[in-house]
Design a protein around this motif. Sequence first.
Motif, short mmCIF file in Angstrom:
data_model
loop_
_atom_site.label_atom_id
_atom_site.label_comp_id
_atom_site.label_asym_id
_atom_site.label_seq_id
_atom_site.Cartn_x
_atom_site.Cartn_y
_atom_site.Cartn_z
N PRO A 155 0.81 -1.23 0.00
CA PRO A 155 0.00 0.00 0.00
C PRO A 155 0.84 1.27 0.00
O PRO A 155 0.32 2.36 -0.22
CB PRO A 155 -0.82 -0.12 1.29
CG PRO A 155 -0.02 -1.01 2.17
CD PRO A 155 0.67 -1.98 1.27
N ARG A 184 -8.26 0.10 3.88
CA ARG A 184 -7.30 1.04 3.27
C ARG A 184 -8.00 1.98 2.30
O ARG A 184 -7.49 3.05 1.99
CB ARG A 184 -6.20 0.28 2.54
CG ARG A 184 -6.66 -0.52 1.33
CD ARG A 184 -5.48 -1.16 0.61
NE ARG A 184 -5.91 -2.01 -0.51
CZ ARG A 184 -6.14 -1.58 -1.74
NH1 ARG A 184 -6.02 -0.27 -2.02
NH2 ARG A 184 -6.49 -2.41 -2.70
N ARG A 190 -8.45 5.55 3.41
CA ARG A 190 -7.28 6.44 3.50
C ARG A 190 -6.85 6.90 2.11
O ARG A 190 -7.15 6.22 1.11
CB ARG A 190 -6.13 5.70 4.19
CG ARG A 190 -6.47 5.22 5.59
CD ARG A 190 -5.26 4.64 6.30
NE ARG A 190 -4.77 3.40 5.69
CZ ARG A 190 -5.27 2.19 5.95
NH1 ARG A 190 -6.28 2.06 6.79
NH2 ARG A 190 -4.76 1.13 5.37
#
Length: 404
Positions: free
Chosen positions: A161, A257, A260
Amino acid sequence: MSSSLIAGLDVERLERIGEHIERNYLAPGKLPGALTLVARRGRIAYVRAQGLRDVERGLPVERDTLFRIYSMTKPITSVALMQLYEQGRFLLDDPVHRFIPSWKGLRVYKSGSHPQFVTEPTRRAMTIRDLLTHQAGLTYGFMNRTEVDAAYRALQLDTDPEITLEQMVDELSRLPLEFSPGTAWNYSVATDVVGYLIQLLSGMSLDQYFAEHIFEPLGMRDTFFQVPADKAERFAACYQYRHGGGFRLQDDPHTSRFLRPAVCLYGGGGLVSSIDDYYRFAQALANGGALDGARIIGRKTLEFMRLNHLPGNRDLPGLSVGAFSETTFEGTGFGLGFSVRTDVAKSQINGSVGEYGWGGLASTSFFVDPVEDLLVLFMTQLIPSSTYPIRQELRAIVDGAIVD
């Protein structure tokens, strides 16, 4: 009494979709929930939400639920690049190294393992068409098939990521290809590289480009790389198939995720969307590139994109070096960003020559049938997409509802 019709579709027969999904997938606990939309001649004839978007919290799938669409990002990215083609920014046979100089002199795997590879030269340079058609020689780490995809996993090229798109492209310049470009078909990170080219050619980040040239013109307000805080309560959980049946939580929507900011804007699989947003994109395609007065791609360009671009008009089994999905792809070729049906009888699935579409890792899918002016969208959140043959089953049920 005859059933009611919408755009030549028998509404009563379309109800079989919900019954099928409830009986075969929701009641036995195979899927958490589902949302299906069928449209013909520009009219939505069927849409139904079923089951749960978040099993742990008991929240239902709703019309505005947000889904990880993963590889259904690819058609959007491909259309975006072809918008730049329409501006004369590149030609399909341009070598990729014209725009990414570090990719000049890419080599092909011969033997060895990372980092000690033995390689040989490519037969020709990789072109932009190779990227759009997955004939580039690139791969995915999750293929678990070769020493090259093992290197992708070791470097976390498509899973880290924190890696940027620029870092990924740079790392790929040092890895061998699976095969010489144009000689085979392999599903891969090629569309992520397409996203990188869009950034280079447009001077915009991929999310900005999408917003300005596709999402805003089409009124797609629920499609993004990062789920906004004020829309997070609509975000579905994602589940992983559990061997032996059922599923387990794979991605909690409260800690995902996708909440974000995205470090890497994956043009190959990074978007979250709603069924109505993706419907607007798919309906624009079904209309020949425009919706409600907003044109995102020229009619001739789209017709070009949905031709079979595999050499000799071959289908995917004739050229593919690795399987990845539940469909056999017999009688199916590949265009510039979509799969394309080339032979209905050979495919053993009802449909039309020329229909095109794609699916995502979490079992989402869509297709457009230009012959019948028909499109179907299916949303759920179960990894992997090869778990159940829902796409083929939906095709059979929907085609059974066409009455004129």
